[in-house]
Write an enzyme that holds these catalytic residues in place. Sequence first.
Site, PDB file in Angstrom:
ATOM      1  N   TYR A 221      20.703 -10.123  50.384  1.00 55.94           N
ATOM      2  CA  TYR A 221      20.067  -9.643  51.585  1.00 55.94           C
ATOM      3  C   TYR A 221      20.453  -9.901  52.923  1.00 55.94           C
ATOM      4  CZ  TYR A 221      16.307  -9.229  47.706  1.00 55.94           C
ATOM      5  OH  TYR A 221      15.315  -8.673  46.596  1.00 55.94           O
TER       6      TYR A 221
ATOM      7  N   SER B  27       8.284  -4.467  46.396  1.00 56.82           N
ATOM      8  CA  SER B  27       7.223  -3.401  47.404  1.00 56.82           C
ATOM      9  C   SER B  27       5.916  -3.039  46.487  1.00 56.82           C
ATOM     10  CB  SER B  27       7.607  -2.056  46.769  1.00 56.82           C
ATOM     11  OG  SER B  27       7.491  -0.566  47.764  1.00 56.82           O
ATOM     12  N   PRO B  28       5.008  -4.065  46.644  1.00 54.17           N
ATOM     13  CA  PRO B  28       3.740  -3.839  46.337  1.00 54.17           C
ATOM     14  C   PRO B  28       3.030  -3.382  46.667  1.00 54.17           C
ATOM     15  CG  PRO B  28       4.208  -5.821  47.580  1.00 54.17           C
ATOM     16  CD  PRO B  28       5.530  -5.225  47.076  1.00 54.17           C
TER      17      PRO B  28
ATOM     18  N   GLY C  43       5.682   0.967  52.956  1.00 61.80           N
ATOM     19  CA  GLY C  43       4.815   1.178  53.991  1.00 61.80           C
ATOM     20  C   GLY C  43       4.646   2.653  53.531  1.00 61.80           C
TER      21      GLY C  43
END
Length: 325
Positions: free
Chosen positions: A61, A232-233, A237
């Site tokens: 990351y 990515s719950p 977006g």
Amino acid sequence: MKTYRIAGTPLVVTRIAYGCMGIGGGWDPGPLAEATRKEALVSVRAALDEGINFFDHADMYGRGRCEEAFSGIWQERPGLRSTIVLQTKCGIRFPDEPPGTPRRYDYSREHILRSVEGSLRRLKTDYVDILLLHRPDALVQPEEVAAAFDSLSQAGKVRFFGVSNHNPWQIQLLKKHVRQPFVVNQLELNVVHNQLINAGVVVNQDEPARPTHGEGTLEYCRLNDITVQAWSPVAHGALARAAEGKGDERMKGAAAAAAAMAARKGVGMDAILIAWLLRHPAGIQPIIGTVRPERIREACRADGVELSHDEWYTLLAAGKGAPVA
């Protein structure tokens, strides 16, 4: 915030975790900028202030800058390390590192050990609570993974282990040699990326418009006491953009259903999307990734939202873009 214990460990964690992928200032090579460091701490503080005690990292990351930026929290909050849970991941390698190499996955003993040493150095800690294998390596040799895990466990550098984006057979293959239990599987899962759940609904049926993947993964994890984490719950977006009229009809329909439910319950759409995951009996732990404090606060309101059986299926149908089979 409500908590639960990760099965097979003494770790008591908040139902919502904070994902640190966005706090390092992008993916380009280069050192951590001072402005990025300060902005990262604003996000981390906001998560802590909401009661979150679980922080998810990966060695790749921000090319390591996310872990480095996070470590600044130790100076201003002495004693914090013993009260939070740190998780990191390894296995993804960038292209041209070293020059001429492709993007690839690497579960060799040497790479796993080197990656963990780098994460510990950047995080300024002696250990991580959980280490995940990030994405399946097609050339994995489970014996090498087992040797790396044994070394890390015996040295006290990693307390517990897990995987990310793995199906049941890939986990079983690793378990043939790995002695430590796998306590986590982190998977992409949200209202519109619902294949792991939908696969259990459309057993023995064809759904050509929405192919299913990962059949049995969710059930396997439940049967084997493996905590499912959802990355990515809120669908990166995409649903927020769909609520503004951007996206295909399925996305727009899902956004409209979530927004209507949010309005009835007096919360934002992110809280509804995360509450949908929390409602599932698997005990799914959403990993929220926004860097904006106001969105962190809104996402955490999901902890107090209760969805009924009917409301949950309403959102599943909206996410599928079709009635439940």
